[in-house]
Design a protein around this motif. Structure first.
Motif, PDB file in Angstrom:
ATOM      1  N   LEU A 100       0.859  -1.179   0.000  1.00 55.74           N
ATOM      2  CA  LEU A 100       0.000   0.000   0.000  1.00 55.74           C
ATOM      3  C   LEU A 100       0.895   1.228   0.000  1.00 55.74           C
ATOM      4  CD1 LEU A 100      -2.883   1.212   0.288  1.00 55.74           C
ATOM      5  CD2 LEU A 100      -2.445   1.245   2.753  1.00 55.74           C
ATOM      6  N   HIS A 101       0.739   2.059  -1.017  1.00 49.73           N
ATOM      7  CA  HIS A 101       1.473   3.326  -1.066  1.00 49.73           C
ATOM      8  C   HIS A 101       0.481   4.418  -0.682  1.00 49.73           C
ATOM      9  CE1 HIS A 101       4.380   6.352  -2.268  1.00 49.73           C
ATOM     10  NE2 HIS A 101       3.373   6.985  -2.839  1.00 49.73           N
ATOM     11  N   TRP A 102       0.794   5.165   0.376  1.00 49.50           N
ATOM     12  CA  TRP A 102      -0.089   6.230   0.833  1.00 49.50           C
ATOM     13  C   TRP A 102       0.584   7.586   0.685  1.00 49.50           C
ATOM     14  CZ3 TRP A 102       1.882   9.090   4.796  1.00 49.50           C
ATOM     15  CH2 TRP A 102       2.835   8.487   5.620  1.00 49.50           C
ATOM     16  N   ARG A 103      -0.246   8.583   0.400  1.00 46.28           N
ATOM     17  CA  ARG A 103       0.226   9.963   0.319  1.00 46.28           C
ATOM     18  C   ARG A 103      -0.822  10.823   1.015  1.00 46.28           C
ATOM     19  NH1 ARG A 103       1.001  12.434  -5.419  1.00 46.28           N
ATOM     20  NH2 ARG A 103       1.390  10.225  -5.717  1.00 46.28           N
ATOM     21  N   MET A 104      -0.400  11.610   1.989  1.00 50.31           N
ATOM     22  CA  MET A 104      -1.298  12.452   2.788  1.00 50.31           C
ATOM     23  C   MET A 104      -0.788  13.886   2.798  1.00 50.31           C
ATOM     24  SD  MET A 104      -3.566  10.483   4.024  1.00 50.31           S
ATOM     25  CE  MET A 104      -3.578   8.801   3.471  1.00 50.31           C
ATOM     26  N   ARG A 105      -1.677  14.765   3.167  1.00 50.84           N
ATOM     27  CA  ARG A 105      -1.314  16.161   3.417  1.00 50.84           C
ATOM     28  C   ARG A 105      -1.978  16.589   4.708  1.00 50.84           C
ATOM     29  NH1 ARG A 105       1.275  19.164  -0.286  1.00 50.84           N
ATOM     30  NH2 ARG A 105       1.424  18.316  -2.373  1.00 50.84           N
ATOM     31  N   ALA A 106      -1.244  17.355   5.492  1.00 49.86           N
ATOM     32  CA  ALA A 106      -1.837  17.970   6.679  1.00 49.86           C
ATOM     33  C   ALA A 106      -2.752  19.086   6.208  1.00 49.86           C
ATOM     34  CB  ALA A 106      -0.734  18.522   7.582  1.00 49.86           C
ATOM     35  N   ARG A 107      -3.608  19.557   7.078  1.00 52.86           N
ATOM     36  CA  ARG A 107      -4.482  20.681   6.718  1.00 52.86           C
ATOM     37  C   ARG A 107      -3.671  21.889   6.262  1.00 52.86           C
ATOM     38  NH1 ARG A 107      -9.786  19.677   5.871  1.00 52.86           N
ATOM     39  NH2 ARG A 107     -10.623  18.388   7.506  1.00 52.86           N
ATOM     40  N   THR A 108      -2.450  22.010   6.773  1.00 53.64           N
ATOM     41  CA  THR A 108      -1.586  23.131   6.401  1.00 53.64           C
ATOM     42  C   THR A 108      -0.950  22.931   5.038  1.00 53.64           C
ATOM     43  OG1 THR A 108       0.275  22.094   7.528  1.00 53.64           O
ATOM     44  CG2 THR A 108      -1.040  23.668   8.798  1.00 53.64           C
ATOM     45  N   GLY A 109      -1.115  21.746   4.441  1.00 50.73           N
ATOM     46  CA  GLY A 109      -0.589  21.481   3.107  1.00 50.73           C
ATOM     47  C   GLY A 109       0.709  20.698   3.089  1.00 50.73           C
ATOM     48  N   ASP A 110       1.304  20.443   4.249  1.00 53.14           N
ATOM     49  CA  ASP A 110       2.564  19.717   4.283  1.00 53.14           C
ATOM     50  C   ASP A 110       2.351  18.254   3.881  1.00 53.14           C
ATOM     51  OD1 ASP A 110       4.075  21.911   5.199  1.00 53.14           O
ATOM     52  OD2 ASP A 110       3.347  21.563   7.227  1.00 53.14           O
ATOM     53  N   PRO A 111       3.098  17.766   2.872  1.00 55.51           N
ATOM     54  CA  PRO A 111       2.887  16.399   2.380  1.00 55.51           C
ATOM     55  C   PRO A 111       3.710  15.360   3.134  1.00 55.51           C
ATOM     56  CG  PRO A 111       4.466  17.509   0.981  1.00 55.51           C
ATOM     57  CD  PRO A 111       4.032  18.510   2.032  1.00 55.51           C
ATOM     58  N   ALA A 112       3.220  14.140   3.081  1.00 57.69           N
ATOM     59  CA  ALA A 112       3.955  12.983   3.610  1.00 57.69           C
ATOM     60  C   ALA A 112       3.514  11.780   2.791  1.00 57.69           C
ATOM     61  CB  ALA A 112       3.651  12.763   5.082  1.00 57.69           C
ATOM     62  N   GLN A 113       4.400  10.793   2.682  1.00 60.01           N
ATOM     63  CA  GLN A 113       4.049   9.573   1.969  1.00 60.01           C
ATOM     64  C   GLN A 113       4.848   8.412   2.536  1.00 60.01           C
ATOM     65  OE1 GLN A 113       4.923   9.856  -2.188  1.00 60.01           O
ATOM     66  NE2 GLN A 113       6.978  10.635  -1.867  1.00 60.01           N
ATOM     67  N   GLY A 114       4.383   7.211   2.227  1.00 56.15           N
ATOM     68  CA  GLY A 114       5.077   6.025   2.705  1.00 56.15           C
ATOM     69  C   GLY A 114       4.501   4.775   2.069  1.00 56.15           C
ATOM     70  N   THR A 115       5.095   3.647   2.396  1.00 60.68           N
ATOM     71  CA  THR A 115       4.620   2.366   1.889  1.00 60.68           C
ATOM     72  C   THR A 115       4.386   1.416   3.050  1.00 60.68           C
ATOM     73  OG1 THR A 115       6.876   1.585   1.560  1.00 60.68           O
ATOM     74  CG2 THR A 115       5.778   2.567  -0.339  1.00 60.68           C
ATOM     75  N   LEU A 116       3.474   0.499   2.822  1.00 59.10           N
ATOM     76  CA  LEU A 116       3.086  -0.456   3.846  1.00 59.10           C
ATOM     77  C   LEU A 116       2.962  -1.834   3.191  1.00 59.10           C
ATOM     78  CD1 LEU A 116       2.015  -0.754   6.809  1.00 59.10           C
ATOM     79  CD2 LEU A 116      -0.240  -0.425   5.838  1.00 59.10           C
ATOM     80  N   PRO A 117       3.998  -2.668   3.288  1.00 60.35           N
ATOM     81  CA  PRO A 117       3.907  -4.015   2.705  1.00 60.35           C
ATOM     82  C   PRO A 117       3.206  -4.976   3.664  1.00 60.35           C
ATOM     83  CG  PRO A 117       6.094  -3.656   3.586  1.00 60.35           C
ATOM     84  CD  PRO A 117       5.335  -2.372   3.797  1.00 60.35           C
TER      85      PRO A 117
END
Length: 132
Positions: A100-117
């Motif tokens: 699972l590849h996820w990509r999120m943003r905080a309400r402030t717009g700061d991005p983060a992403q990661g993978t979950l095997p």
């Protein structure tokens, strides 16, 4: 001029000069997942839940699931609570290895992403005469 008057003038000057206090912000960090990284789950309808350390923008979240075929599957997800620090979905999965590849943003717009095997295992029927 008294110290009080001087402070008042400095405060007024700061307001008039357009000084803006910038709120510190940080990218969301994953604090819990279902399934967990490296976990084995049973085939069938698999619940997926990601929880973060800050409020996320669920409308800008993206979940891509890569399965045994290698083809990506875009998963729809919804917030799980009023705090909007978690998103969840469920998906029917056959046995195999998934990422699972996820990509999120905080309400402030700061991005983060990661993978979950994780792995999905076949459901095995109990052997005749065996006890659970």
């Amino acid at each position: 001029m008294s110290p009080f008057s001087m402070l008042r003038m400095l405060g007024l000057a700061a307001i008039l000069s357009g000084m803006v206090i910038v709120q510190a912000s940080a990218a969301p960090a994953l604090v819990h997942s279902e399934p967990m990284s490296g976990q084995h789950v049973a085939a069938g309808n698999v619940a997926v839940k990601l929880s973060f350390d800050t409020v996320i923008d669920p409308f800008r979240a993206r979940l891509l699931l890569f399965g045994p075929s290698g083809a990506p599957q875009l998963l729809p997800a919804s917030p799980t609570d009023d705090e909007q620090q978690s998103i969840a979905t469920s998906v029917a999965l056959a046995p195999g290895h998934y990422v699972l590849h996820w990509r999120m943003r905080a309400r402030t717009g700061d991005p983060a992403q990661g993978t979950l095997p994780f792995d999905v295992d076949a459901i095995t029927a109990p052997k005749p005469g065996s006890h659970p």
